[in-house]
Motif scaffolding. Structure first.
Motif, PDB file in Angstrom:
ATOM      1  N   LEU A   1     -64.550 -79.121 -52.690  1.00 46.16           N
ATOM      2  CA  LEU A   1     -65.138 -80.434 -52.421  1.00 46.16           C
ATOM      3  C   LEU A   1     -64.762 -81.429 -53.508  1.00 46.16           C
ATOM      4  O   LEU A   1     -64.502 -82.610 -53.220  1.00 46.16           O
ATOM      5  CB  LEU A   1     -66.655 -80.314 -52.307  1.00 46.16           C
ATOM      6  N   ALA A   2     -64.724 -80.986 -54.755  1.00 49.84           N
ATOM      7  CA  ALA A   2     -64.331 -81.871 -55.854  1.00 49.84           C
ATOM      8  C   ALA A   2     -62.879 -82.310 -55.723  1.00 49.84           C
ATOM      9  O   ALA A   2     -62.500 -83.383 -56.205  1.00 49.84           O
ATOM     10  CB  ALA A   2     -64.548 -81.164 -57.190  1.00 49.84           C
ATOM     11  N   MET A   3     -62.062 -81.501 -55.043  1.00 51.94           N
ATOM     12  CA  MET A   3     -60.660 -81.827 -54.807  1.00 51.94           C
ATOM     13  C   MET A   3     -60.466 -82.621 -53.520  1.00 51.94           C
ATOM     14  O   MET A   3     -59.337 -82.822 -53.075  1.00 51.94           O
ATOM     15  CB  MET A   3     -59.838 -80.528 -54.760  1.00 51.94           C
ATOM     16  N   GLU A   4     -61.588 -83.027 -52.910  1.00 54.55           N
ATOM     17  CA  GLU A   4     -61.582 -83.823 -51.675  1.00 54.55           C
ATOM     18  C   GLU A   4     -61.024 -83.031 -50.494  1.00 54.55           C
ATOM     19  O   GLU A   4     -60.376 -83.576 -49.596  1.00 54.55           O
ATOM     20  CB  GLU A   4     -60.819 -85.139 -51.878  1.00 54.55           C
ATOM     21  N   GLU A   5     -61.285 -81.741 -50.485  1.00 61.39           N
ATOM     22  CA  GLU A   5     -60.958 -80.874 -49.369  1.00 61.39           C
ATOM     23  C   GLU A   5     -62.259 -80.397 -48.726  1.00 61.39           C
ATOM     24  O   GLU A   5     -63.353 -80.579 -49.274  1.00 61.39           O
ATOM     25  CB  GLU A   5     -60.145 -79.661 -49.854  1.00 61.39           C
ATOM     26  N   LYS A   6     -62.142 -79.773 -47.552  1.00 60.07           N
ATOM     27  CA  LYS A   6     -63.313 -79.154 -46.953  1.00 60.07           C
ATOM     28  C   LYS A   6     -63.763 -77.996 -47.834  1.00 60.07           C
ATOM     29  O   LYS A   6     -62.951 -77.363 -48.502  1.00 60.07           O
ATOM     30  CB  LYS A   6     -62.975 -78.649 -45.544  1.00 60.07           C
ATOM     31  N   GLU A   7     -65.070 -77.710 -47.804  1.00 59.27           N
ATOM     32  CA  GLU A   7     -65.565 -76.651 -48.675  1.00 59.27           C
ATOM     33  C   GLU A   7     -64.980 -75.285 -48.328  1.00 59.27           C
ATOM     34  O   GLU A   7     -64.944 -74.379 -49.156  1.00 59.27           O
ATOM     35  CB  GLU A   7     -67.099 -76.578 -48.635  1.00 59.27           C
ATOM     36  N   THR A   8     -64.463 -75.141 -47.116  1.00 55.21           N
ATOM     37  CA  THR A   8     -63.870 -73.878 -46.681  1.00 55.21           C
ATOM     38  C   THR A   8     -62.373 -73.794 -46.991  1.00 55.21           C
ATOM     39  O   THR A   8     -61.715 -72.842 -46.551  1.00 55.21           O
ATOM     40  CB  THR A   8     -64.069 -73.694 -45.162  1.00 55.21           C
ATOM     41  N   TYR A   9     -61.835 -74.760 -47.721  1.00 56.10           N
ATOM     42  CA  TYR A   9     -60.386 -74.841 -47.939  1.00 56.10           C
ATOM     43  C   TYR A   9     -59.799 -73.534 -48.471  1.00 56.10           C
ATOM     44  O   TYR A   9     -58.718 -73.117 -48.061  1.00 56.10           O
ATOM     45  CB  TYR A   9     -60.071 -75.990 -48.905  1.00 56.10           C
ATOM     46  N   PHE A  10     -60.500 -72.878 -49.381  1.00 56.77           N
ATOM     47  CA  PHE A  10     -59.957 -71.679 -50.028  1.00 56.77           C
ATOM     48  C   PHE A  10     -60.305 -70.379 -49.301  1.00 56.77           C
ATOM     49  O   PHE A  10     -59.808 -69.312 -49.684  1.00 56.77           O
ATOM     50  CB  PHE A  10     -60.469 -71.574 -51.472  1.00 56.77           C
TER      51      PHE A  10
END
Length: 399
Positions: A208-217
């Motif tokens: 989220l801090a990287m401006e991605e969805k929280e499920t990104y990883f």
């Protein structure tokens, strides 16, 4: 629920040296060269290490506003410092204390018992390192520490995939004889499970801090890096050009989480843009978290992988035990810089032009850092064989 960030009152002892800093540039033995002041952003602009409260991600009833505040605080720490201390993390501290008791048990063994599981017997850098085995700053003696490294096991992970993990990526552990150190293996496995559970939550905050969805990883950590490097640093009495605890370096993976005993030991030092070594202040039952080079690559150095070292000296120094937990993506996952961090005013770091797997990145770094290891001569490939590389957890033809 509100989440507060507390900034510590940081003690600044006069640095005992500049460890590889020449004309404002830092030279590290792993082949890394860094400017103290970053090319962009406000990385290195700190004189204390922030403390963040993780209640928002460990609470059974998380509050949306508290999570939003936490993301903001973590993002600031990632961009300015690359380090932060976490409290209210939800880990039962008895697990940590049991692990420290196991470290005392293992490092107290006769040297021949420890050398029986020496890292030179492992192709994947697992096992024991005696004092001065590494020499990160190329000093007269080297790094005054003992360490014992163990790796992720897909069969003991409650979310692990067992036999589905590629054999090439398995890092087989060298465990001490259970009769000699009965506490060690169960304590390390319990500590690994606790840290891994928390990191699976914290990496969602990072996304989220990287401006991605929280499920990104989520699909990128099917069989994550989850290594523990158990360490003992005796007190130092010699000059900096003679020896140090662990020379100046950056970490390899996504994030590192460290517990230390005594909790208030002032040995870990973090380098800011002014060339000052800052000592994190850890309240009782807290961890210090820092970013590794893979996050710097993902964010084009917007999130900083900060140089740090260990010097266990000073008039009040006592033996220090430390348990860094290294967390990273599945080692066959291809990593590229995210497009939102590449802009006209912030061009791509040339070092990040080519995507890389964690497997290749790790092996190249370890072969340089462990120059006496049997694999250090580079006769075997550091890259994955063709057909083993994934993107978002899926094999990609031709890679």
């Amino acid at each position: 629920m509100s989440v507060q960030t507390t900034t510590t009152t940081t003690t600044k002892r006069k640095p005992t040296g500049r460890a590889g800093i020449i004309d404002g540039k830092l030279y590290l033995s792993q082949g890394i060269t860094r400017n103290l002041a970053p090319a962009h952003g406000n990385g290195g602009q700190f004189d204390s290490i922030p403390v963040v409260d993780l209640s928002a991600i460990v609470s059974p009833n998380p509050d949306a506003k508290a999570l939003e505040t936490l993301v903001t605080q973590v993002k600031d720490a990632c961009m300015r410092v690359g380090f932060f201390v976490v409290k209210n993390h939800g880990i039962d501290w008895s697990i940590v204390e049991n692990a420290f008791a196991a470290l005392e048990e293992f490092f107290g063994l006769p040297m021949e018992k420890k050398m029986a599981v020496h890292q030179s017997k492992s192709p994947s850098f697992m096992g024991y390192e005696e004092p001065y085995y590494t020499n990160v700053d190329r000093l007269k003696k080297g790094d005054l520490k003992e360490s014992m490294t163990t790796a992720y096991d897909p069969w003991t992970d409650e979310l692990g995939v067992g036999n589905e993990m590629p054999k090439l990526l398995l890092r087989e552990n060298l465990w001490p004889n259970a009769e000699d150190a009965p506490k060690f293996r169960p304590a390390m496995e319990a500590y690994r499970a606790a840290c891994l559970s928390l990191m699976r939550k914290l990496i969602r905050v990072l996304a989220l801090a990287m401006e991605e969805k929280e499920t990104y990883f989520d699909k990128k950590i099917t069989y994550p890096i989850a290594g523990i490097r158990a360490l003992y640093y005796p007190p130092q009495t010699t000059s900096e050009d003679e020896e140090t605890g662990l020379g100046a370096h950056t970490d390899v993976q996504i994030m590192t989480m460290i517990a230390q005993k005594p909790y208030n030991a002032q040995s870990l030092q973090v380098l800011n843009a002014k060339g000052e070594w800052i000592y994190p202040e850890l309240p009782p039952e807290t961890f210090v978290v820092n970013l590794g080079d893979m996050v710097a690559r993902l964010t084009n150095d917007t999130f900083v992988s900060t140089v740090h070292r260990v010097r266990n000296d000073g008039p009040d120094a006592v033996g220090r035990y430390s348990m860094p937990f290294f967390f990273g993506l599945s080692n066959d996952e291809l990593i590229s810089t995210l497009p939102q961090f590449i802009k006209e005013e912030v061009p791509l770091n040339p070092n990040y032009k080519d995507p890389v797997t964690g497997y290749e990145h790790y092996n190249k770094r370890m072969r340089i850092a462990h120059h006496d290891h049997p694999t250090a001569d580079g006769k075997t490939s550091a890259a994955l064989p063709l057909g083993m590389t994934k993107i978002d957890g899926v094999f990609v033809s031709g890679l």
